[in-house]
Write an enzyme that holds these catalytic residues in place. Structure first.
Site, PDB file in Angstrom:
ATOM      1  N   ASP A 131       0.826  -1.208   0.000  1.00 16.91           N
ATOM      2  CA  ASP A 131       0.000   0.000   0.000  1.00 16.91           C
ATOM      3  C   ASP A 131       0.860   1.258   0.000  1.00 16.91           C
ATOM      4  OD1 ASP A 131      -2.356   1.457   0.069  1.00 16.91           O
ATOM      5  OD2 ASP A 131      -3.211   0.304   1.710  1.00 16.91           O
TER       6      ASP A 131
ATOM      7  N   ASP B 150     -10.853   2.122  -3.133  1.00 18.52           N
ATOM      8  CA  ASP B 150     -11.370   1.865  -1.785  1.00 18.52           C
ATOM      9  C   ASP B 150     -12.883   1.885  -1.778  1.00 18.52           C
ATOM     10  OD1 ASP B 150      -9.075   1.382  -0.434  1.00 18.52           O
ATOM     11  OD2 ASP B 150      -8.837   3.398   0.375  1.00 18.52           O
TER      12      ASP B 150
HETATM   13  C1  GLA Z   1      -5.775   1.920   2.231  1.00 14.43           C
HETATM   14  C2  GLA Z   1      -6.218   0.760   1.371  1.00 14.43           C
HETATM   15  C3  GLA Z   1      -7.269  -0.044   2.107  1.00 14.43           C
HETATM   16  C4  GLA Z   1      -6.717  -0.529   3.422  1.00 14.43           C
HETATM   17  C5  GLA Z   1      -6.233   0.657   4.232  1.00 14.43           C
HETATM   18  C6  GLA Z   1      -5.519   0.211   5.475  1.00 14.43           C
HETATM   19  O1  GLA Z   1      -6.769   2.869   2.364  1.00 14.43           O
HETATM   20  O2  GLA Z   1      -6.666   1.206   0.149  1.00 14.43           O
HETATM   21  O3  GLA Z   1      -7.676  -1.136   1.306  1.00 14.43           O
HETATM   22  O4  GLA Z   1      -5.657  -1.415   3.172  1.00 14.43           O
HETATM   23  O5  GLA Z   1      -5.335   1.458   3.492  1.00 14.43           O
HETATM   24  O6  GLA Z   1      -5.080   1.273   6.236  1.00 14.43           O
END
Ligand code: GLA
Length: 730
Positions: free
Chosen positions: A480, A550
């Protein structure tokens, strides 16, 4: 031979199965663009097709003294600032004598089989030299001692041409590069629409189509990553171009940092099109003897609309951008605990989620954010990549063992490029963050960004990733990156190199990814950046899939996945079924619709399956079986965008296997209307004269009936979906 040089007429000819790209040498000095479009095989003289006339306010050419040209209208293949062409140049540099003029002249060429790698950068590749030819043109400025090597590869296997540029400093002095575009084309006219993918967090890659204006227009990123806001992609389409007809030119940049892409239309209606690293806040010091490699642009011309363009891109991305074991294999159906628990979990909860998922057929349990340091919310611990024993008393290896003992695979979330101010790592190395020396740096999601232009930082990342991936049976990593890069500066670099930091960061990241991925070839990596904030061709060279957004709401995903498919195949789009009411939108849709949308991507779940009703659990079991059956078709087929959610109240996608044996149709209604007659949907890409049997009803249809009269769908309820499978009758 995909590339040839016609020495008599001085024309370079690059051809793919259905397209031709031509440029020529004028006066043995200027490299002028001639044509890009449908395949042309006839020969001609550059004088007959290139306008180099004199118009009002023309200047004498410095390169051919005594001769007047309207350089401002000449279709330069790689324009510089240094003559009477006052449009946006592809190249701009500062020399030690204070001059900013560069005058490139043709200095030679070579044609080779195959495709070379680009030093330090991701790029499309070939597996066999017969797949493509590569042309390297050298342009040289004798006065400054700078050469530009223009690299073109034409594929024999699909309608793709790639371009990139390498700059070499042959002089004894330092040169400052201000702008190096990877690609420039001066199109003959401006009768185009500009099509691009814009968005923001949770609403990535929506399609916008606007007419070209006179003057400059374009998209870019200054956020240090390709970003949610604009994707490094655009297309130029004729006014009448649709999904299935008309001319369109698509461009995608294989790069994940700051980029710029745009069009500059001059008073003669010539459209100068360019793409490359953003010149905003960019400067590169090129010392004597050094080279600078600009990233690659992937170009596709289609005479048959957007769908054909996308199909060509998809083929290339699937097989010649994505790499590694998972390129060709099936991938596990996963469950991710993020939306099920957020930070509030312990070993017991994760094991319970995994167990419920395993019973229904899920193959991989992914533990998301919150397993390390003392991370119970997002304001601490990034950088402290050791397990939180309060949540996981047996550590990651203990949890991973419990999961793998159940017969499931285990995956783990990391955000390796970041550090929280409240972390042991930051307390030990406060100078490791990206910041303008002696100025405070902004926080984003309570975190700083590690300075990947530094070798010690890169070594540290490779070190802890290697340790973690070696210590437990981890078969999947979600990598990420959850903030934009602001105030990019480095404590390690001299003051005159501070504007190199954004690009050095990307080079550093690519090096780290290359090292880790080659060390762990059996681990499936999925990229992520607050959803799809770094979903680009550069990243797909390392991770074969990316978390698309997301936003897991089924309706929002229709728009996002539809837009994303302009350049990127479904095989690269992470897509999960999540709980309702949806956490981002508050919308409730059925588990059928949620699954049908997610099946047009890399399928998984992101909720606690134990909380579903018995009936829903049965549906999940059936969905996984169904997905496993269609996975290879959806992700390797030719995709047709049949109905756009941007233009209608419905959305439809069709997938036709390469041998045309199997056809899958996904049809969705967004908002239903009462008392409404059914909609008709015509299929595409079927084999002429063949018969197709619809699997559920056993009904047999002639392909011309399906293609021209179509099939009916009832659309009287909100958020409905229907998936149909057709098999060619033997
Ligand atoms: C980001 C990702 C999510 C999750 C969060 C965790 O927003 O896109 O899918 O993994 O971080 O903090």
């Amino acid at each position: 031979m995909a590339i040839s040089f016609d020495a008599e007429h001085k024309v370079f000819n690059l051809s793919t199965p259905n397209t031709t790209y031509l440029f020529g040498l004028f006066k043995n000095k200027f490299l002028l663009h001639i044509y890009y479009g449908k395949k042309v095989t006839g020969s001609f003289d550059i004088k007959d097709v290139c306008d180099y006339g004199v118009r009002g306010f023309s200047a004498e050419s410095v390169l051919t003294p005594g001769e007047e040209y309207s350089e401002n209208d000449m279709p330069f293949e790689f324009p510089t600032y240094g003559n009477a062409d006052m449009r946006i140049p592809a190249f701009h540099a500062k020399y030690e004598d204070g001059s900013t003029l560069t005058r490139f002249m043709f200095a030679g060429y070579k044609i080779t089989k195959g495709k070379p790698k680009l030093k330090g950068l991701p790029a499309a590749y070939v597996e066999d030299d017969s797949e493509s030819d590569t042309l390297e043109i050298e342009l040289k400025d004798e006065e400054t001692g700078i050469s530009a090597f223009l690299l073109y590869t034409a594929y024999n296997t699909c309608d793709i041409i790639t371009r990139s540029v390498r700059i070499k400093n042959h002089s004894q002095s330092n040169v400052k590069l201000d702008r190096v575009m990877s690609m420039n084309i001066d199109f003959h006219d401006n009768n185009f629409d500009f099509v691009h993918l814009h968005g923001g967090w949770a609403k990535e890659r929506h399609i916008e189509r606007v007419p070209l204006m006179r003057g400059f227009m374009g998209v870019d990123s200054k956020r240090g990553a390709s970003s949610h806001v604009h994707n490094p992609f655009f297309a130029l389409a004729r006014k009448n171009t649709t999904e299935s007809s008309g001319d369109v030119y698509g461009f995608g940049l294989v790069y994940s940092g700051n980029f710029v892409a745009g069009v500059d239309v001059n008073p003669e209606d010539i459209s100068r099109v360019f793409m490359g690293i953003n010149d905003f806040n960019f400067e590169w010091n090129l010392r004597a003897g050094e080279e600078f490699q600009a990233p690659e642009v992937i170009m596709c011309y289609s005479a048959d609309g957007f769908t054909k363009m996308s199909q060509n891109f998809h083929r290339l991305v699937r097989k010649r951008i994505c790499r590694g074991k998972f390129r060709d294999t099936t991938r596990p159906v996963l469950i991710n605990n993020w939306e099920a628990t957020y930070f509030d979990f312990n070993e017991e909860k994760i094991v319970a989620i995994a167990k419920a998922a395993k019973e229904l057929g899920v193959e991989l349990m992914v533990l998301d954010d919150g397993w390390f340091g003392k991370r119970n919310n997002d304001d601490c611990s990034l950088g402290d990549w050791y397990p939180d024993k309060n949540k996981l008393p047996n550590g990651i290896s203990g949890l991973a063992k419990k999961i793998t003992d159940m017969g499931m695979q285990f995956g783990l979330w990391f955000e390796p490029e970041m550090v929280s101010p409240d972390s042991d790592l930051y307390r030990a190395h406060p100078d490791w963050i990206l910041a303008t020396p002696s100025k405070p740096a902004s926080l984003g999601r309570h975190q700083y960004i590690l300075d990947l232009s530094r070798k010690d930082v890169r070594d540290y990342i490779v070190g802890f990733m290697t340790e973690n991936l070696s210590a437990a049976p981890i078969s999947y990593v979600k990598w990420d990156m959850n903030r934009s890069i602001t105030e990019a500066g480095s404590a390690m670099l001299d003051k005159e190199r501070q504007q190199e930091v954004s690009h050095r960061y990307m080079l550093g990241l690519y090096e780290v990814l290359e090292t880790i991925m080659s060390r762990f070839p059996d681990v499936l990596f999925e990229g992520c950046s607050g959803g799809g904030g770094r979903f680009d061709l550069g990243m797909l060279y390392y991770y074969p899939q990316f978390w698309t957004s997301d936003d897991t709401d089924a309706v929002e995903r229709m728009y996002i996945q539809y837009g994303t498919s302009m350049l990127y195949p479904t095989s690269t789009m992470g897509a999960h079924v999540s709980a309702v009411p949806n956490h981002q939108m508050g919308r409730t849709t059925s588990i059928d619709v949620r699954a049908d949308v997610a099946m047009m991507g890399r399928f998984g779940y992101e909720l606690d399956l134990a909380k579903l009703s018995a009936e829903e659990k049965e549906k999940v079991r059936e969905q996984i079986i169904r997905y496993k059956k269609i996975e290879q078709i959806v992700h390797n087929a030719d995709m047709y965008r049949l109905v756009s959610p941007f233009d209608s109240n419905n959305m439809a996608m069709e997938f036709v296997s390469e041998d045309k044996e199997t056809v899958l149709v996904f049809y969705f209604t967004i908002l239903g209307k009462p008392n409404r007659r059914p909609e008709r949907l015509c299929l595409e890409g079927l084999e002429n004269g063949a018969k197709y049997e619809e699997s559920e009803t056993g009904r047999v249809f002639d392909s011309d009936v399906l293609s021209n009269i179509g099939i009916q769908f009832v659309c009287d309820h909100d958020f409905q979906s229907r998936v149909m499978t057709f098999k060619k009758v033997k």
